[in-house]
Motif scaffolding. Structure first.
Motif, PDB file in Angstrom:
ATOM      1  N   ASN B 131      -8.445  62.585  53.559  1.00  0.00           N
ATOM      2  CA  ASN B 131      -8.422  63.457  52.394  1.00  0.00           C
ATOM      3  C   ASN B 131      -8.386  62.693  51.085  1.00  0.00           C
ATOM      4  N   THR B 132      -8.373  61.392  51.157  1.00  0.00           N
ATOM      5  CA  THR B 132      -8.345  60.636  49.914  1.00  0.00           C
ATOM      6  C   THR B 132      -9.766  60.220  49.563  1.00  0.00           C
ATOM      7  N   PRO B 133     -10.145  60.367  48.302  1.00  0.00           N
ATOM      8  CA  PRO B 133     -11.464  59.897  47.898  1.00  0.00           C
ATOM      9  C   PRO B 133     -11.465  58.374  47.912  1.00  0.00           C
ATOM     10  N   ALA B 134     -11.697  57.816  49.090  1.00  0.00           N
ATOM     11  CA  ALA B 134     -11.523  56.371  49.251  1.00  0.00           C
ATOM     12  C   ALA B 134     -12.600  55.613  48.492  1.00  0.00           C
ATOM     13  N   GLU B 135     -12.193  54.738  47.593  1.00  0.00           N
ATOM     14  CA  GLU B 135     -13.157  53.861  46.949  1.00  0.00           C
ATOM     15  C   GLU B 135     -13.425  52.661  47.847  1.00  0.00           C
ATOM     16  N   ALA B 136     -12.359  52.092  48.338  1.00  0.00           N
ATOM     17  CA  ALA B 136     -12.512  50.962  49.242  1.00  0.00           C
ATOM     18  C   ALA B 136     -12.686  51.502  50.652  1.00  0.00           C
ATOM     19  N   PRO B 137     -13.525  50.851  51.465  1.00  0.00           N
ATOM     20  CA  PRO B 137     -13.627  51.301  52.852  1.00  0.00           C
ATOM     21  C   PRO B 137     -12.286  51.083  53.540  1.00  0.00           C
ATOM     22  N   PRO B 138     -12.011  51.865  54.590  1.00  0.00           N
ATOM     23  CA  PRO B 138     -10.733  51.687  55.267  1.00  0.00           C
ATOM     24  C   PRO B 138     -10.635  50.274  55.825  1.00  0.00           C
ATOM     25  N   SER B 139      -9.429  49.822  55.923  1.00  0.00           N
ATOM     26  CA  SER B 139      -9.223  48.464  56.382  1.00  0.00           C
ATOM     27  C   SER B 139      -9.573  48.337  57.860  1.00  0.00           C
ATOM     28  N   LEU B 140     -10.528  47.494  58.159  1.00  0.00           N
ATOM     29  CA  LEU B 140     -10.977  47.333  59.541  1.00  0.00           C
ATOM     30  C   LEU B 140     -10.429  46.062  60.156  1.00  0.00           C
ATOM     31  N   ILE B 141      -9.895  45.201  59.296  1.00  0.00           N
ATOM     32  CA  ILE B 141      -9.432  43.911  59.787  1.00  0.00           C
ATOM     33  C   ILE B 141      -8.044  43.660  59.225  1.00  0.00           C
ATOM     34  N   ALA B 142      -7.158  43.220  60.097  1.00  0.00           N
ATOM     35  CA  ALA B 142      -5.794  42.936  59.662  1.00  0.00           C
ATOM     36  C   ALA B 142      -5.457  41.507  60.052  1.00  0.00           C
ATOM     37  N   GLY B 152      -7.698  49.655  62.823  1.00  0.00           N
ATOM     38  CA  GLY B 152      -8.251  50.963  62.484  1.00  0.00           C
ATOM     39  C   GLY B 152      -9.463  51.320  63.324  1.00  0.00           C
ATOM     40  N   ALA B 153     -10.479  51.819  62.648  1.00  0.00           N
ATOM     41  CA  ALA B 153     -11.646  52.333  63.362  1.00  0.00           C
ATOM     42  C   ALA B 153     -12.415  51.224  64.074  1.00  0.00           C
ATOM     43  N   LEU B 154     -12.353  50.013  63.546  1.00  0.00           N
ATOM     44  CA  LEU B 154     -13.056  48.919  64.223  1.00  0.00           C
ATOM     45  C   LEU B 154     -12.415  48.644  65.582  1.00  0.00           C
ATOM     46  N   ALA B 155     -11.084  48.602  65.614  1.00  0.00           N
ATOM     47  CA  ALA B 155     -10.403  48.377  66.886  1.00  0.00           C
ATOM     48  C   ALA B 155     -10.726  49.526  67.853  1.00  0.00           C
ATOM     49  N   TYR B 156     -10.754  50.735  67.313  1.00  0.00           N
ATOM     50  CA  TYR B 156     -11.043  51.897  68.152  1.00  0.00           C
ATOM     51  C   TYR B 156     -12.448  51.802  68.739  1.00  0.00           C
ATOM     52  N   ALA B 157     -13.396  51.467  67.886  1.00  0.00           N
ATOM     53  CA  ALA B 157     -14.788  51.386  68.359  1.00  0.00           C
ATOM     54  C   ALA B 157     -14.945  50.295  69.412  1.00  0.00           C
ATOM     55  N   LEU B 158     -14.286  49.163  69.202  1.00  0.00           N
ATOM     56  CA  LEU B 158     -14.414  48.069  70.168  1.00  0.00           C
ATOM     57  C   LEU B 158     -13.742  48.429  71.487  1.00  0.00           C
ATOM     58  N   ASP B 159     -12.643  49.185  71.391  1.00  0.00           N
ATOM     59  CA  ASP B 159     -11.960  49.629  72.605  1.00  0.00           C
ATOM     60  C   ASP B 159     -12.815  50.629  73.380  1.00  0.00           C
ATOM     61  N   ALA B 160     -13.391  51.588  72.663  1.00  0.00           N
ATOM     62  CA  ALA B 160     -13.861  52.794  73.334  1.00  0.00           C
ATOM     63  C   ALA B 160     -15.370  53.027  73.317  1.00  0.00           C
ATOM     64  N   LEU B 167     -19.804  54.743  65.778  1.00  0.00           N
ATOM     65  CA  LEU B 167     -18.627  55.502  65.416  1.00  0.00           C
ATOM     66  C   LEU B 167     -18.610  55.594  63.895  1.00  0.00           C
ATOM     67  N   THR B 168     -18.461  56.801  63.376  1.00  0.00           N
ATOM     68  CA  THR B 168     -18.383  56.904  61.920  1.00  0.00           C
ATOM     69  C   THR B 168     -16.975  57.297  61.529  1.00  0.00           C
ATOM     70  N   THR B 169     -16.552  56.803  60.400  1.00  0.00           N
ATOM     71  CA  THR B 169     -15.204  57.096  59.920  1.00  0.00           C
ATOM     72  C   THR B 169     -15.270  57.141  58.405  1.00  0.00           C
ATOM     73  N   ASP B 170     -14.123  57.360  57.774  1.00  0.00           N
ATOM     74  CA  ASP B 170     -14.075  57.366  56.312  1.00  0.00           C
ATOM     75  C   ASP B 170     -15.052  58.417  55.774  1.00  0.00           C
ATOM     76  N   ALA B 219     -13.558  36.618  65.685  1.00  0.00           N
ATOM     77  CA  ALA B 219     -14.000  35.227  65.735  1.00  0.00           C
ATOM     78  C   ALA B 219     -14.922  34.934  64.563  1.00  0.00           C
ATOM     79  N   GLN B 220     -15.571  35.982  64.073  1.00  0.00           N
ATOM     80  CA  GLN B 220     -16.526  35.799  62.998  1.00  0.00           C
ATOM     81  C   GLN B 220     -16.769  37.140  62.325  1.00  0.00           C
ATOM     82  N   HIS B 221     -16.912  37.121  60.998  1.00  0.00           N
ATOM     83  CA  HIS B 221     -17.202  38.355  60.269  1.00  0.00           C
ATOM     84  C   HIS B 221     -18.021  37.934  59.063  1.00  0.00           C
ATOM     85  N   VAL B 222     -19.280  38.327  59.020  1.00  0.00           N
ATOM     86  CA  VAL B 222     -20.163  37.819  57.967  1.00  0.00           C
ATOM     87  C   VAL B 222     -20.913  38.967  57.296  1.00  0.00           C
TER      88      VAL B 222
END
Lengths: 180, 279
Positions: B131-142, B152-160, B167-170, B219-222
């Protein structure tokens, strides 16, 4: 073997970039420093002892390149250096009193420290390297690490809060002690 | 009262003292307000600096830096036989995609896609972002200690998510797509993924490996060149994706992969088995 080290270097990039940003205070300069660091490391891979920390070795190379560059520019009296110093000590530089500081304010304060203190601040406070490891990376006694870092932190605190250290409000008693 | 050196106060703030030393110092700190005042600069600077620089870790690494590392590998390249594995992997992936395509977006697949989109929305909601007008994409990496892990959604997508499902989010702004899964020479399982954020100048792609504790270590994020958003068309057909084709990721996969990428059946077993090796 070479491939494996390269993979590990690539995995180290986010942390190296953070370290370089703390040293240079500028994202573009930081990325050039990281690139130089990786190139120098790969050209001297024979000097890395397998089994020792690749992280520490890379931090050492990065700080060597940065310190050399920094000293070189100072010795030559590069006019750009003077401009930059003026900008850094600019009018509003000391007005930061908010509890949450912007990255710009923090890097600006770090930039005002002597180079040997900047390196320690970047290593210990930003990268979380232990005193012992920092001493090992820089080849200096741990006592020197601690005295240098302590002076750096007091200057930083004064710059970031703009209050003389003695007049600050006492922080609360450490939480972990309350029930003892 | 005994004098406490600045260096000791700093070591306390930095967690460098032994538990016994901490206790002794805390006794003094409780009694001595002046000592607490002297402690403040060390606690504050550590916290402020760590906080100020932490987001830097999550920024995608510029391709230029990765290339700088890879350029210096003539001897490794020379020893490689026949088709580079990155290329082989790409062929496999495209062959798998071709089995579903052309226009073969089956009703079952469409249904599972709808579920995934809903699941993605739920993830967004759970993260308090729907419900928040997110300017920044949700945090996918911690961060997790020295490592970066999917969150977040990245962990979910990799799991499932099976590979090649989005998978779309935000609120639909962020799409995450696992591309391919494979086993490494050190017997862990890794997945290549792509993240597309609408409005962002670049896409991102990366490689995440399953840890024994059940997280996905990045391991890598580019950054990668922007690709047109992939959304199922209304007539139920699905645009076939091209591979990420990022040389940095391909090169890392080459160094890590054991054998070939998982086919759909292998991957399904891993998905069912929470990414443990099927016995």
């Amino acid at each position: 073997m070479v491939d494996e080290i390269q993979s590990r270097m690539i995995q180290l990039l986010p942390r190296l970039r953070r370290f370089a940003l703390a040293l240079t205070g500028d994202k573009d300069k930081a990325d050039y420093l990281v690139q130089d660091t990786c190139e120098r490391a790969l050209a001297h891979l024979d000097q890395w002892k397998p089994g020792t920390s690749l992280d520490s070795w890379m931090y050492r190379i990065a700080q060597n390149i940065w310190v050399d560059h920094h000293r070189g520019r100072r010795a030559q009296g590069d006019p750009r250096q003077l401009d930059e110093v003026e900008n850094l000590v600019g009018v509003d530089g000391r007005a930061v009193t908010e509890s949450r500081l912007t990255l710009a304010a923090v890097t600006e304060s770090i930039a005002r420290l002597p180079a040997d203190q900047q390196v320690l601040v970047a290593m210990v406070c930003v990268e979380g390297v232990s005193y012992k490891e920092a001493a090992n990376i820089l080849g200096i006694p741990i006592g020197t690490v601690m005295s240098r870092l302590s002076r750096a932190r007091q200057s930083l605190y004064a710059a970031l809060t703009d209050i003389p250290v003695a007049a600050a409000v006492p922080p609360p008693i450490p939480v972990s002690s309350r029930e003892r | 009262m005994s004098y406490v050196a600045d260096e000791i106060l700093m070591a306390y703030a930095d967690g460098e003292l032994t538990p016994e030393e901490c206790q002794a110092l805390e006794r003094l700190l409780r009694q001595d307000a002046a000592l607490r005042v002297r402690l403040a600069p060390f606690v504050e600077t550590r916290a402020q600096l760590a906080t100020a620089f932490e987001p830097t870790l999550r920024e995608p690494v510029p391709d230029r830096l990765i290339k700088a590392i890879e350029r210096a590998r003539p001897q490794a390249r020379a020893s490689m036989t026949s088709v580079p594995l990155g290329g082989r992997l790409r062929l496999l992936v495209d062959a798998a995609a071709a089995r579903i395509a052309p226009g073969g977006f089956t009703p079952a697949l469409a249904a599972s896609m709808a579920t995934l989109v809903v699941a993605g929305a739920a993830v967004g909601w759970l993260a308090g972002r729907a419900n928040t007008p997110a300017e920044a994409p949700p945090s996918l990496i911690a961060t997790s200690g020295p490592d970066l892990v999917a969150s977040g959604a990245l962990a979910y997508a990799l799991d499932a998510n099976p590979s090649r499902t989005v998978l779309t989010t935000d609120n639909g702004r962020t799409s995450i797509e696992p591309i391919v899964s494979f086993r490494t020479t050190t017997d862990s399982v890794c997945r290549e993924y792509r993240v597309t954020v609408s409005g962002a100048k670049q896409d991102a792609a990366g490689l995440a490996c399953r840890t024994p504790s059940g997280t996905w270590r990045i391991a890598q994020h580019v950054e990668t060149p922007k690709q047109p958003a992939r959304t199922p068309a209304t007539d139920g057909t699905y645009q076939t994706a091209t591979g990420i084709n990022n040389p940095a990721i391909d090169a890392m996969v080459e160094t890590m992969i054991s054998g070939e990428a998982f086919g759909a059946d292998d991957e399904a077993l891993f998905l069912k088995n929470a990414w443990q090796s099927p016995q």
